[in-house]
Design an enzyme around this catalytic site. Structure first.
Site, PDB file in Angstrom:
ATOM      1  N   ASP A  64       0.842  -1.190   0.000  1.00  0.00           N
ATOM      2  CA  ASP A  64       0.000   0.000   0.000  1.00  0.00           C
ATOM      3  C   ASP A  64       0.880   1.243   0.000  1.00  0.00           C
ATOM      4  O   ASP A  64       2.039   1.199   0.422  1.00  0.00           O
ATOM      5  CB  ASP A  64      -0.941   0.004   1.207  1.00  0.00           C
ATOM      6  CG  ASP A  64      -0.207   0.020   2.544  1.00  0.00           C
ATOM      7  OD1 ASP A  64       0.710  -0.810   2.718  1.00  0.00           O
ATOM      8  OD2 ASP A  64      -0.534   0.849   3.414  1.00  0.00           O
ATOM      9  N   GLU A 106      -0.038  -0.876   5.894  1.00  0.00           N
ATOM     10  CA  GLU A 106       1.031  -0.422   6.790  1.00  0.00           C
ATOM     11  C   GLU A 106       0.972   1.073   7.018  1.00  0.00           C
ATOM     12  O   GLU A 106       1.254   1.563   8.125  1.00  0.00           O
ATOM     13  CB  GLU A 106       2.391  -0.804   6.196  1.00  0.00           C
ATOM     14  CG  GLU A 106       3.581  -0.563   7.137  1.00  0.00           C
ATOM     15  CD  GLU A 106       4.163   0.846   7.047  1.00  0.00           C
ATOM     16  OE1 GLU A 106       4.986   1.213   7.903  1.00  0.00           O
ATOM     17  OE2 GLU A 106       3.781   1.585   6.109  1.00  0.00           O
TER      18      GLU A 106
END
Length: 484
Positions: free
Chosen positions: A121, A188
C-alpha cells in the site's frame, strides 16, 4: 612541594593520554569483509516489472471506506502473472483477503525460519500537489536512469525486490536450508492492523516462530555520521513508541472583560511551555550507543578518539547531539504539541481547554512513566492527563548471526558501506512481528539522500535504476546468507 605536585599532575596526564590513546587505536572494526556479489539478473525485465507495479493505485486511507480494493486485486493478479515460479513452487496464502504470505520450505526442518516483510500500500497524493509531480505519480515512468512513482521508496520496492530475488533463485535451482517467509501487508501506512498484525496473529496460532524478521526502515545514507567518509547503512534494531498525551482542564468561563489571572488557556499553555523547557532525560544508551560502537572504528582520528572514550566524553557527546532535533531524538523521548483546542468567541473565556501532545518513546520508557513525568512536571492538579499509545519495540541483538547476515549481505552489494544498528523514529509493520520473532530488523537496502527522504511521502517520489537493481541483489544475498 610544588615540584612533587607538578610531577603528580604530569603523571596523571601521561596515564590519561596513554589510556585514551590506547583505546583509540585498539578498537577493532565490526564490519565483515565484503564478498562482492556475482549475481547477474535480467535488469530490463526487472525494471519493466517494477514500473508496471507502480501503476496500481493501492492507496491506504485513514477512512477504510475509501480503499479501492479492485486496485489491490489487480496488483495481486499482476504478481501471480509476473512471478509464476514463485507461485508454483512456494506455498501461497491470502490472509484477511489482501495480506499475502509465501512460504519457501527449507531443507532442514530443525532451523527456525526467517521472514522478509514489506507492504504494497502507498500513501495518497496530497490534494492540490498533483501538478507538482514531474511525472505522473502512478505512471511508473522511466527517465534518465530513474524510475518515478508512488511506492518507489515506500515500499513496493521491497515487495518487488523480494519477489524478483526469489524468482531468480528458484530458476537457478537454489534451495534454502531454513524456511523463508515473505509477508506483504496492505495497510502499513495506517498502522497495519488488518495486514501485518493479522499475519502475525495467524502465524502465532500455528506455532511459527522466526529467528528474525526483516522489514523496511533504515537505509544507506551518505554524510550521516561526522568523521565517517563512507555511506552508513543504518539497520533499525528497535523503533520508538508512539503515544498521545491529552491535557485538559475545565472551569468557569465568563466574559473576557473580567478574566482571572490564570485562565484555562493560560494554564494549558503554561503546562506545555514547562514540558518543552524541561524535556525528558537524555542519555546515550541502547541502540544509539550501539550505533557509535559500530561506526567509531571507521571514524577519522579526532572523532575516533572522542567516541573510543565515550565513558569520559559522554557529556560532551550528549551536548553535541542535543543541538539538533534529529540527533536529540536519538537520546530521549520527544515532546511535540500538535493540537490545541479552546474557545469559540473572541470575547468569551472558554470553559474548556485541551491540548494533544505526540510523544515518541525511547526503549525503556513506559506509558506510565510518561504520564507520571507530565504530571510531576506541570504541577497542576486541575489539568487532567491521559496518555495512550504504544511503547517502543523490543531491542534486537547486534551480536548474533542474524544481524551479521544483514551486514554481510549489505557489504556484498555495497562494499564501502559501514553497516551499523540504530533506533528508528517512525513506525513500521515490524512491531507486529515482535512477539513471534527473536529479532526484528528494519532496513531498506538503497542508497539515499536527505532529499530522497523528503520525497518518500511527498512529491516526486523516485529511485535510481541502480538502487533498485542493488535492492534485488541484496535480497538475493540475504536469502542465501540467512538461510544457511
Amino acid at each position: 612541594m610544588k615540584k612533587s605536585l607538578l610531577f603528580i599532575l604530569l603523571g596523571v596526564l601521561f596515564i590519561f593520554i596513554f589510556v585514551t590513546g590506547y583505546r583509540t587505536f585498539a578498537i577493532q572494526s565490526r564490519q565483515p569483509t565484503p564478498m562482492k556479489t556475482n549475481v547477474v539478473i535480467d535488469e530490463e525485465k526487472a525494471i519493466t516489472h517494477f514500473s508496471k507495479a507502480l501503476t496500481y493505485k493501492t492507496i491506504s486511507y485513514r477512512d477504510r471506506e475509501k480503499f479501492d480494493y479492485d486496485e489491490f486485486e489487480k496488483f495481486i493478479e499482476f504478481l501471480q502473472k509476473t512471478y509464476p515460479t514463485v507461485h508454483e513452487k512456494l506455498e501461497f496464502e491470502r490472509m484477511n483477503d489482501y495480506a499475502l504470505v509465501f512460504k519457501w520450505k527449507g531443507t532442514k526442518a530443525n532451523k527456525n525460519p526467517i521472514g522478509l516483510t514489506s507492504h504494497y500500500d502507498v500513501v495518497p497524493i496530497l490534494e492540490g500537489t498533483e501538478d507538482n509531480w514531474e511525472h505522473d505519480p502512478f505512471s511508473g515512468d522511466i527517465h534518465d536512469g530513474t524510475i518515478w512513482g508512488r511506492g518507489t521508496l515506500d515500499d513496493k520496492i521491497g515487495v518487488i525486490g523480494i519477489l524478483e530475488a526469489a524468482e531468480f533463485l528458484l530458476n537457478e535451482g537454489y534451495e534454502p536450508e531454513r524456511d523463508i517467509y515473505f509477508m506483504f501487508g496492505f495497510d502499513e501506512e495506517i498502522g497495519g492492523e488488518h495486514g501485518a498484525k493479522v499475519i502475525a496473529e495467524t502465524l502465532k496460532e500455528r506455532g511459527i516462530h522466526f529467528a528474525f524478521v526483516l522489514d523496511e526502515g533504515g537505509a544507506i545514507i551518505e554524510n550521516m555520521v561526522p568523521g565517517v567518509d563512507q555511506p552508513v547503512a543504518v539497520v533499525g534494531i528497535a523503533e520508538k513508541g508512539s503515544a498521545t498525551a491529552e491535557l485538559s482542564i475545565e472551569g468557569s468561563g465568563g466574559h473576557s472583560s473580567q478574566p482571572k489571572n490564570h485562565t484555562n488557556i493560560g494554564r494549558i499553555s503554561k503546562a506545555i511551555a514547562t514540558l518543552e523547557d524541561t524535556q525528558f532525560h537524555e542519555e546515550l544508551r541502547g541502540p544509539v550507543n550501539d550505533l557509535f560502537e559500530f561506526v567509531a572504528p571507521e571514524m577519522s582520528l579526532p572523532m575516533r578518539y572522542v567516541f573510543a572514550n565515550k565513558s569520559i566524553f559522554k557529556p560532551v557527546i550528549e551536548n553535541i547531539l542535543l543541538k539538533e532535533p534529529t540527533t536529540a531524538a536519538l537520546l530521549r523521548t520527544t515532546i511535540a504539541p500538535t493540537i490545541f483546542q479552546a474557545g469559540e468567541q473572541y470575547n468569551a473565556l472558554p470553559e474548556k481547554a485541551s491540548a494533544i501532545i505526540n510523544l515518541r518513546l525511547m526503549p525503556g520508557d513506559s506509558l506510565l512513566d510518561v504520564e507520571n513525568f507530565i504530571k510531576e512536571t506541570i504541577k497542576d492538579d486541575d489539568i487532567k492527563v491521559k496518555v495512550s499509545g504504544n511503547e517502543a519495540s523490543k531491542v534486537s541483538s547486534v551480536d548474533g548471526w542474524h544481524f551479521k547476515s544483514i551486514q554481510q549481505a549489505t557489504r556484498n552489494v555495497y562494499e564501502n558501506a559501514i553497516v551499523a544498528p540504530y533506533l528508528m523514529f517512525a513506525g513500521s509493520d515490524a512491531k507486529h512481528y515482535d512477539e513471534i520473532s527473536d529479532n526484528t530488523y528494519r532496513f531498506l537496502p538503497v542508497l539515499i539522500t536527505s532529499d530522497d527522504l523528503n520525497k518518500m511521502h511527498g512529491t516526486n517520489e523516485q529511485i535510481s535504476i541502480d538502487n533498485y537493481i542493488n535492492a534485488i541483489k541484496f535480497y538475493i544475498e540475504i536469502m542465501i546468507e540467512a538461510s544457511s
